[in-house]
Design an enzyme around this catalytic site. Structure first.
Site, PDB file in Angstrom:
ATOM      1  N   LYS A 134       0.982  -1.252   0.017  1.00 30.40           N
ATOM      2  CA  LYS A 134       0.118   0.119   0.055  1.00 30.40           C
ATOM      3  C   LYS A 134       0.910   1.450   0.050  1.00 30.40           C
ATOM      4  O   LYS A 134       0.500   2.333  -0.845  1.00 30.40           O
ATOM      5  CB  LYS A 134      -0.819   0.026   1.072  1.00 30.40           C
ATOM      6  CG  LYS A 134      -0.439   0.255   2.595  1.00 30.40           C
ATOM      7  CD  LYS A 134      -0.574  -0.653   3.434  1.00 30.40           C
ATOM      8  CE  LYS A 134       0.455  -1.464   4.030  1.00 30.40           C
ATOM      9  NZ  LYS A 134       0.306  -2.984   4.701  1.00 30.40           N
ATOM     10  N   GLY A 168      -2.344 -10.613   7.648  1.00 23.79           N
ATOM     11  CA  GLY A 168      -1.696 -11.798   8.008  1.00 23.79           C
ATOM     12  C   GLY A 168      -1.464 -12.468   6.654  1.00 23.79           C
ATOM     13  O   GLY A 168      -1.913 -12.167   5.963  1.00 23.79           O
ATOM     14  N   ASP A 178      -0.347   3.730   8.466  1.00 19.91           N
ATOM     15  CA  ASP A 178      -0.763   2.732   7.533  1.00 19.91           C
ATOM     16  C   ASP A 178      -2.295   2.621   6.927  1.00 19.91           C
ATOM     17  O   ASP A 178      -2.403   2.787   5.687  1.00 19.91           O
ATOM     18  CB  ASP A 178      -0.772   1.273   8.085  1.00 19.91           C
ATOM     19  CG  ASP A 178      -1.319  -0.015   7.548  1.00 19.91           C
ATOM     20  OD1 ASP A 178      -0.817  -0.563   6.655  1.00 19.91           O
ATOM     21  OD2 ASP A 178      -2.642  -0.221   7.921  1.00 19.91           O
ATOM     22  N   LYS A 236      -3.847   3.376   3.207  1.00 23.73           N
ATOM     23  CA  LYS A 236      -4.997   2.559   2.292  1.00 23.73           C
ATOM     24  C   LYS A 236      -6.355   3.484   2.139  1.00 23.73           C
ATOM     25  O   LYS A 236      -7.139   3.258   1.304  1.00 23.73           O
ATOM     26  CB  LYS A 236      -5.670   1.559   3.617  1.00 23.73           C
ATOM     27  CG  LYS A 236      -4.588   0.353   3.865  1.00 23.73           C
ATOM     28  CD  LYS A 236      -4.789  -0.532   5.037  1.00 23.73           C
ATOM     29  CE  LYS A 236      -3.684  -1.322   4.973  1.00 23.73           C
ATOM     30  NZ  LYS A 236      -3.735  -2.186   6.487  1.00 23.73           N
TER      31      LYS A 236
HETATM   32  N1  LIG Z   1       1.746  -8.349   7.200  1.00 23.24           N
HETATM   33  C1  LIG Z   1       0.700  -8.105   6.694  1.00 23.24           C
HETATM   34  O1  LIG Z   1      -0.431  -8.580   7.265  1.00 23.24           O
HETATM   35  C2  LIG Z   1       0.483  -7.459   5.145  1.00 23.24           C
HETATM   36  C3  LIG Z   1      -0.743  -7.445   4.573  1.00 23.24           C
HETATM   37  C4  LIG Z   1      -0.958  -6.928   3.669  1.00 23.24           C
HETATM   38  C5  LIG Z   1       0.082  -6.608   2.847  1.00 23.24           C
HETATM   39  N2  LIG Z   1       1.343  -6.517   3.338  1.00 23.24           N
HETATM   40  C6  LIG Z   1       2.541  -6.122   2.534  1.00 23.24           C
HETATM   41  O2  LIG Z   1       3.371  -6.911   2.096  1.00 23.24           O
HETATM   42  C7  LIG Z   1       4.637  -6.607   1.989  1.00 23.24           C
HETATM   43  C8  LIG Z   1       5.751  -7.471   2.562  1.00 23.24           C
HETATM   44  O3  LIG Z   1       5.402  -7.571   4.108  1.00 23.24           O
HETATM   45  P1  LIG Z   1       6.057  -8.765   4.923  1.00 23.24           P
HETATM   46  O4  LIG Z   1       5.813  -8.598   6.095  1.00 23.24           O
HETATM   47  O5  LIG Z   1       6.155  -9.870   4.248  1.00 23.24           O
HETATM   48  O6  LIG Z   1       7.679  -8.063   4.858  1.00 23.24           O
HETATM   49  P2  LIG Z   1       9.110  -8.941   5.398  1.00 23.24           P
HETATM   50  O7  LIG Z   1       8.780  -9.837   6.337  1.00 23.24           O
HETATM   51  O8  LIG Z   1       9.879  -7.590   5.749  1.00 23.24           O
HETATM   52  O9  LIG Z   1       9.890  -9.428   3.977  1.00 23.24           O
HETATM   53  C9  LIG Z   1      10.413  -8.703   3.074  1.00 23.24           C
HETATM   54  C10 LIG Z   1      11.031  -9.704   2.091  1.00 23.24           C
HETATM   55  O10 LIG Z   1      11.518  -8.908   1.061  1.00 23.24           O
HETATM   56  C11 LIG Z   1      13.012  -9.268   0.769  1.00 23.24           C
HETATM   57  N3  LIG Z   1      13.516  -7.795   0.494  1.00 23.24           N
HETATM   58  C12 LIG Z   1      13.434  -6.556   1.191  1.00 23.24           C
HETATM   59  N4  LIG Z   1      14.090  -5.682   0.521  1.00 23.24           N
HETATM   60  C13 LIG Z   1      14.801  -6.299  -0.539  1.00 23.24           C
HETATM   61  C14 LIG Z   1      15.772  -5.797  -1.383  1.00 23.24           C
HETATM   62  N5  LIG Z   1      16.167  -4.630  -1.627  1.00 23.24           N
HETATM   63  N6  LIG Z   1      16.520  -6.891  -2.300  1.00 23.24           N
HETATM   64  C15 LIG Z   1      15.689  -8.048  -2.196  1.00 23.24           C
HETATM   65  N7  LIG Z   1      15.052  -8.596  -1.208  1.00 23.24           N
HETATM   66  C16 LIG Z   1      14.574  -7.794  -0.362  1.00 23.24           C
HETATM   67  C17 LIG Z   1      13.314  -9.734   2.382  1.00 23.24           C
HETATM   68  O11 LIG Z   1      14.659 -10.540   2.066  1.00 23.24           O
HETATM   69  P3  LIG Z   1      15.398 -11.405   3.226  1.00 23.24           P
HETATM   70  O12 LIG Z   1      14.315 -12.344   3.439  1.00 23.24           O
HETATM   71  O13 LIG Z   1      16.734 -11.709   2.625  1.00 23.24           O
HETATM   72  O14 LIG Z   1      15.567 -10.489   4.207  1.00 23.24           O
HETATM   73  C18 LIG Z   1      12.181 -10.578   2.833  1.00 23.24           C
HETATM   74  O15 LIG Z   1      12.204 -11.867   2.266  1.00 23.24           O
HETATM   75  C19 LIG Z   1       4.745  -5.183   2.542  1.00 23.24           C
HETATM   76  O16 LIG Z   1       4.693  -4.094   1.406  1.00 23.24           O
HETATM   77  C20 LIG Z   1       3.432  -5.019   3.541  1.00 23.24           C
HETATM   78  O17 LIG Z   1       3.030  -3.858   3.381  1.00 23.24           O
HETATM   79  C21 LIG Z   1       1.595  -7.002   4.513  1.00 23.24           C
END
Ligand SMILES: NC(=O)c1ccc[n+]([C@@H]2O[C@H](COP(=O)([O-])OP(=O)(O)OC[C@H]3O[C@@H](n4cnc5c(N)ncnc54)[C@H](OP(=O)(O)O)[C@@H]3O)[C@@H](O)[C@H]2O)c1
Length: 422
Positions: free
Chosen positions: A97, A295, A193, A197
């Protein structure tokens, strides 16, 4: 068969990769490459043999890959990856978002130019299909207002504070452990956040780009159990509500703030990490959507739905009239409607204070509906005690003058929440 590159294997990326491996619906999707920062990291949550890379071009420039899914988080790197993917003729899907709220116009502009689909259902309210509802079911209607509980973490915290009287910090740690708080939870609880949205939803609902940076925003980070307790004693529930409404002048009034909702309000019963959005429109009058708003499980389900649409040729290609590129909406937040308010002040524990506070309100013509001084000997080891007030209907401008007067008297710490009557 559609071949996919996934950028990011964190909480959400790993959830999607598992779903692609296990869901019968995903049998015509082939995961080819996964972008991470560190390929040496142990990843027990991923199926063995998941093909990892640290080079974005292994996704964006691979001629075999049809769709790039961005699950990195942040703004600049995701924009680089997705704009490159679009320039290489690939469809894109994102759950981000921040990216859309900040750089949506550029990204949709590129997709429109290249005539490629963008899937972004997971970017707002995770598993709850609000983007589809606005873009498809309500496309022929004229939306006049929307309001919602759109931040799962804040709602989870408020629910546990209300139902278990659980301390704020413990609930926050649980939300992080369960994977629905953002890596920086401050982003959730400050309202930022929800503002992103709101920017996206209002853009789709009202037909032109709404810049989230211009939406007045506050969060739940200044609240404590006392506020939750007092709101309930008065017959209300505190919720972080994102709202946007067409104003009489043709602009938009929007706000993200914690408010006191009467118990019978449809958003008051939304519990834990669930989300809900209520849409008012001329044709359907009222539409309410509720579902799991955070989630890896629910988010992956929306990502999979976007991927299936694209694989089956039903992905939405933005036209030149797409709301993200059709123009920019004016926000007239000066016009906020009059309201009742709940206030928790921290005032000196000495005779005459109550009369002095009442005087500040009287000087602005604001009538107090109730005054309560709970029996607390002292807070934060100082000589300030909480004073809880509710007002009759007043306009915010007058209340701000009272708050300024209180601050000038050295009593600047306060919580101010709007009380909704319906
Ligand atoms: N949490 C929720 O409930 C939710 C719901 C809807 C949307 N989202 C969205 O989903 C997205 C991902 O969230 P998340 O919680 O999964 O994040 P996260 O746990 O921090 O995971 C980020 C991933 O991206 C990789 N990464 C980050 N920067 C990078 C770069 N420059 N080059 C290569 N790889 C990179 C990281 O690699 P490494 O593993 O090697 O560190 C990790 O695997 C976000 O935009 C968030 O707003 C989240």
């Amino acid at each position: 068969m559609s071949t996919i590159g996934v950028a990011g294997a964190g909480s959400i990326g790993a959830g999607l990769i598992r779903l692609l491996n296990t869901s019968p619906a995903a049998r015509r999707l082939r995961l080819k490459t996964v972008l991470v920062r560190d390929t040496a990291k142990s990843r027990p949550e991923l199926p063995t043999g998941t093909p990892l890379t640290v080079a974005p071009t292994d996704l964006t420039d691979d001629p075999e890959i049809d769709v790039v899914v961005e699950l990195l988080g942040g703004v600049d790197e995701p924009f680089r990856v997705l704009s490159r993917a679009l320039s290489q003729g690939k469809a894109v899907v994102t759950a981000n978002k921040n990216l859309l709220a900040e750089r949506g116009p550029e990204l949709f502009g590129l997709a429109a130019e290249r005539r490629l689909p963008i899937g972004f259902e997971a970017s707002v309210c995770a598993g709850m299909p609000i983007i589809r509802t606005l873009q498809e079911a309500l496309r022929g209607d004229r939306i006049t207002a929307l309001e919602g509980v759109v931040n799962g973490t804040s709602n989870y915290l408020l629910t546990r504070m209300s139902e278990e009287r659980a301390p704020y910090q413990d609930c926050l740690a649980d939300a992080q452990r369960l994977g629905f708080a953002e890596p920086d939870a401050e982003y959730d609880v400050s309202g930022r956040d929800a503002a992103c949205k709101t920017g996206i939803l209002a853009t789709l609902a009202f037909g032109a780009y709404v810049d989230f940076r211009r939406i007045p925003t506050s969060g739940i980070d200044t609240l404590d159990l006392e506020d939750v307790r007092q709101a309930e004693a008065m017959g209300y529930r505190i919720k972080l509500v994102a709202a946007a409404r067409r104003s009489a002048s043709g602009g938009l009034d929007a706000e993200v703030a914690a408010v006191l909702l009467p118990l019978q309000h449809p958003l008051a019963s939304i519990r834990m990490e669930c989300n809900a959005v209520r849409v008012e429109s001329e044709g359907l009058v009222e539409t309410l959507l509720a579902g799991r708003g955070a989630g890896p499980g629910p988010t992956s389900m929306s990502l999979l739905a976007d991927l299936l649409d694209i694989a089956e040729g039903r992905g939405r290609v933005p036209g030149a009239d797409h709301p993200f590129i059709a123009g920019v909406f004016d926000l007239d937040n000066g016009q906020r409607a009059a309201s009742r308010y709940y206030l928790r002040l921290a005032v000196p524990d000495r005779p005459g204070t109550l009369a002095q506070v009442a005087g500040f309100f009287a000087s602005q013509g604001i009538s107090l509906a109730s005054v309560l001084q709970p029996e607390v000997p002292e807070i934060n080891g100082g000589f300030l005690v909480p004073l809880i007030l509710t007002t009759h209907t007043t306009d915010r401008r007058r209340l701000d003058l009272v708050l300024a007067a209180l601050a000038a008297a050295g009593w600047g710490r306060h919580v101010v929440l709007r009380i909704r009557e319906r």
